[in-house]
Enzyme design. Structure first.
Site, PDB file in Angstrom:
ATOM      1  N   SER A  17       8.688  96.773  35.173  1.00  0.00           N
ATOM      2  CA  SER A  17      10.069  96.628  35.649  1.00  0.00           C
ATOM      3  C   SER A  17      10.319  95.250  36.259  1.00  0.00           C
ATOM      4  CB  SER A  17      10.388  97.735  36.650  1.00  0.00           C
ATOM      5  OG  SER A  17       9.472  97.686  37.736  1.00  0.00           O
ATOM      6  N   GLU A 122      10.991  70.613  40.448  1.00  0.00           N
ATOM      7  CA  GLU A 122       9.638  71.076  40.764  1.00  0.00           C
ATOM      8  C   GLU A 122       8.643  70.237  39.981  1.00  0.00           C
ATOM      9  OE1 GLU A 122       9.234  75.371  40.592  1.00  0.00           O
ATOM     10  OE2 GLU A 122      11.198  75.633  41.482  1.00  0.00           O
ATOM     11  N   ASP A 229      -2.838  95.456  33.726  1.00  0.00           N
ATOM     12  CA  ASP A 229      -2.931  96.758  33.048  1.00  0.00           C
ATOM     13  C   ASP A 229      -2.527  96.689  31.568  1.00  0.00           C
ATOM     14  OD1 ASP A 229      -3.525  97.702  35.601  1.00  0.00           O
ATOM     15  OD2 ASP A 229      -1.418  98.162  36.012  1.00  0.00           O
ATOM     16  N   HIS A 250      -1.647  78.230  41.966  1.00  0.00           N
ATOM     17  CA  HIS A 250      -0.530  77.517  42.593  1.00  0.00           C
ATOM     18  C   HIS A 250      -1.113  76.642  43.697  1.00  0.00           C
ATOM     19  CE1 HIS A 250       3.227  76.617  44.575  1.00  0.00           C
ATOM     20  NE2 HIS A 250       3.888  77.237  43.620  1.00  0.00           N
ATOM     21  N   ARG A 298       1.187  71.486  37.921  1.00  0.00           N
ATOM     22  CA  ARG A 298       0.364  72.310  38.812  1.00  0.00           C
ATOM     23  C   ARG A 298      -1.135  72.211  38.606  1.00  0.00           C
ATOM     24  NH1 ARG A 298       3.794  77.808  38.945  1.00  0.00           N
ATOM     25  NH2 ARG A 298       5.454  76.775  40.084  1.00  0.00           N
ATOM     26  N   HIS A 359      -2.090  82.382  40.658  1.00  0.00           N
ATOM     27  CA  HIS A 359      -0.640  82.578  40.630  1.00  0.00           C
ATOM     28  C   HIS A 359      -0.118  83.144  39.318  1.00  0.00           C
ATOM     29  CE1 HIS A 359       3.465  81.763  41.856  1.00  0.00           C
ATOM     30  NE2 HIS A 359       3.677  81.010  40.794  1.00  0.00           N
ATOM     31  N   ARG A 394       1.416  76.405  32.577  1.00  0.00           N
ATOM     32  CA  ARG A 394       2.868  76.632  32.576  1.00  0.00           C
ATOM     33  C   ARG A 394       3.610  75.622  33.445  1.00  0.00           C
ATOM     34  NH1 ARG A 394       6.192  79.323  36.033  1.00  0.00           N
ATOM     35  NH2 ARG A 394       4.526  80.398  37.158  1.00  0.00           N
TER      36      ARG A 394
HETATM   37  C1  SIN Z   1       7.280  78.402  43.145  1.00  0.00           C
HETATM   38  O1  SIN Z   1       8.325  78.663  43.717  1.00  0.00           O
HETATM   39  O2  SIN Z   1       6.593  77.436  43.451  1.00  0.00           O
HETATM   40  C2  SIN Z   1       6.815  79.294  42.042  1.00  0.00           C
HETATM   41  C3  SIN Z   1       7.679  79.199  40.867  1.00  0.00           C
HETATM   42  C4  SIN Z   1       6.878  79.363  39.606  1.00  0.00           C
HETATM   43  O3  SIN Z   1       5.838  79.984  39.620  1.00  0.00           O
HETATM   44  O4  SIN Z   1       7.278  78.803  38.589  1.00  0.00           O
END
Ligand code: SIN
Length: 539
Positions: A17, A122, A229, A250, A298, A359, A394
């Protein structure tokens, strides 16, 4: 005590969900009002990783400055070019449409004084393109989708239903292997946590949207339910799984002296808003690793922090936001501010202690551009999948986007195919063979602790072959013990989660051993180079 009692039937069964599962349910329910759509979720409807996403949704919005080519290039660069370019193009080009739809459904995103959406930045993004709602974007997305789901009569939500096994021809007595060409999904066996019975849910089409497996590591930003799962279930059913070695850490989870689980995330958006990573003595150390400094992708930032922590023998580095105006910081990051204050850190006076935490899983169930898996009548979406979007790492805030776009693709594909699919009534109920309760819960909790220790010590941010081999030997031993326990005990949620995490541990470690290069999130000091060819690791 496990009793096989209930059989249910539905047209479309969605497991999970989060953003992908709920969006798909809404779309299908609207497009095909006569279909019965059932969502099963192992806890409450709002218990998903989506709710924990702070940063936002990346999409090309400001066409004066941004364009699809830039977002595509950033995604490929962050993914260390292991992405599937066609999928990247498809998701990014369709992104704005899907986000507009979400806004039409009632999702709120922060706006500037002039009424236009405020776009954040970001790591790895060359432009501001992250739509956000304060520092709780995922919560807002989940709220919107749940309200919508509840308003649609043809969606049934079964909370506290834990999907145990995908039903295939195996349950009709046929021998199935990874090379069997026509494996078909007929539904799932689920543990009804309310009655403790094991039920059979038969469906024409099934969709796995169960999220990732961050709970494989002790230090993680993911909630308790992230135990892989769906990936483990599809692997057991002999579906194709790929790229599991690419586990994203992260860079900035809040470092607290008293351990907490999950670890609190300090959003990458904070760095996008001017936050700078520093060592205790104040050095902007990221500039030694990448010219983009604190806003590098990242994998690069997490590895640099890991290196600094090891060199210095410390448990954390720091995020410095003291130069940001207090009012502005609190307006954008109210929950991060509150949490820091609760932990005795005043972000306006002190640097915030941060360390990497598991993460996101960039690999998973292999899907095509329509969300189809290698198993017939089985789709998958979201973090549980390998779609080709993320490659080896990612790009920040591309995950909610992926869920939205694939929900649309799957909706179209299911709509066009479902009328020719029948429910298979011959499926037997769950075969109860074991009736004894696990005598000692410690057998489960201790195995889980040991698996997490192995993964943290040997299959973390920096890997090498000796560590990986050591890890696989231990994981295989846990696997044998867990299978013995599984066969002799009554099914419980804890036991199944242990079994699934054990499987994920195996898949991550095996895939990492198979990849003889350092690329994106798979950094192996025995293979420091990147190989010139581009392939995925299939298991
Ligand atoms: C974050 O707010 O740093 C996480 C966002 C994400 O995982 O893309």
């Amino acid at each position: 005590m496990g009793k096989a009692v209930t059989r249910r039937k539905t047209d479309v069964l969605i497991i999970g969900s989060g953003v992908a599962g709920l969006t798909l349910a809404i779309k299908l329910a609207k497009k095909r009002p006569h279909l019965k759509i059932t969502i099963v979720t192992k806890n409450n409807i709002d218990d998903s990783n989506t709710k924990f996403a702070q940063g936002g949704i990346a999409t090309v919005w400001d066409l004066d400055k941004d364009n699809f080519e830039k977002h595509i290039a950033d995604t490929m660069d962050a993914g260390d070019e292991l992405n599937d370019l066609e999928i990247v193009q498809m998701v990014i080009k369709e992104g704005p449409k899907r986000v507009k739809e979400l806004i039409e459904w009632g999702a709120r995103f922060d706006k500037k004084d002039n009424g236009k959406l405020e776009l954040g930045k970001e790591g790895g993004h060359s432009e501001n393109r992250v739509l956000h709602y304060k520092d709780i974007t995922g919560w807002e997305v989940e709220r919107t989708l749940i309200e919508m789901v509840k308003s649609l009569k043809n969606i049934e939500v079964l909370e506290n239903f834990f999907a145990l096994e995908l039903i295939t021809q195996h349950h009709l007595g046929r021998i199935i292997s990874k090379v069997t060409p026509d494996i078909k999904a007929f539904g799932v066996y689920v543990l009804n946590k309310n009655s403790l019975g094991i039920e059979t849910i038969l469906s024409k089409t099934t969709v796995v949207a169960t999220g990732g497996a961050g709970q494989l590591y002790t230090i993680t930003t993911n909630p308790e339910g992230s135990t892989g799962d769906g990936i483990a279930m599809v692997y057991r059913a002999k579906g194709r799984i790929a790229n599991m070695e690419f586990v994203q850490f992260h860079p900035t989870a809040l470092y607290t002296k008293i351990e907490e689980s999950p670890n609190f995330l300090v959003s990458e958006a904070v760095r996008g808003h001017g936050g700078i990573l520093r060592t205790e003595d104040g050095e902007d150390f990221m500039l030694r690793y990448d010219k983009r400094g604190s806003l590098a992708p990242r994998d690069i930032v997490a590895r640099a922090i890991d290196n600094e922590m090891k060199i210095r023998g410390v448990n954390n580095v720091f995020l410095d936001v003291k130069h940001i105006e207090k009012e502005d910081f609190i307006k954008h990051f109210p929950n991060i501010y509150k949490k820091c204050i609760r932990e005795g850190v005043d972000p306006m006076k002190d640097m915030i202690p941060v360390a990497p935490a598991c993460h996101y899983f960039c690999g998973g169930i292999v899907i095509d551009s329509k969300g189809k898996t290698s198993i017939k009548n089985l789709y998958a979406a979201g973090e549980a999948t390998y779609s080709g979007l993320h490659g080896a790492n990612r790009l920040a805030s591309n995950s909610l986007l992926e869920g939205l776009v694939f929900a649309e693709k799957i909706c179209k594909s299911i709509s066009s195919e479902i009328d020719s699919i029948d429910i298979n009534e011959d499926i037997p109920n769950w075969n109860i063979t074991s009736t004894s309760d696990p005598k000692e819960m410690v057998l489960i909790t201790q195995s889980l602790k040991e698996i997490r220790d192995v993964m943290g010590s040997y299959v973390g941010i920096v890997r090498n072959n000796i560590r990986l081999k050591r890890a696989i030997n231990r994981i295989l031993l846990y696997y044998k013990e867990t299978e013995e326990l599984y066969k002799s005990s009554v099914i419980s949620e804890q036991l199944c989660e242990l079994r699934n995490l054990n499987t994920i541990a195996y898949l991550v470690t095996r895939s990492s051993l198979n990849r003889h290069e350092s690329r994106g999130l798979n950094y192996n000091t025995d293979y420091p180079e990147k190989l010139p060819y581009n392939e995925i690791t299939l298991i």
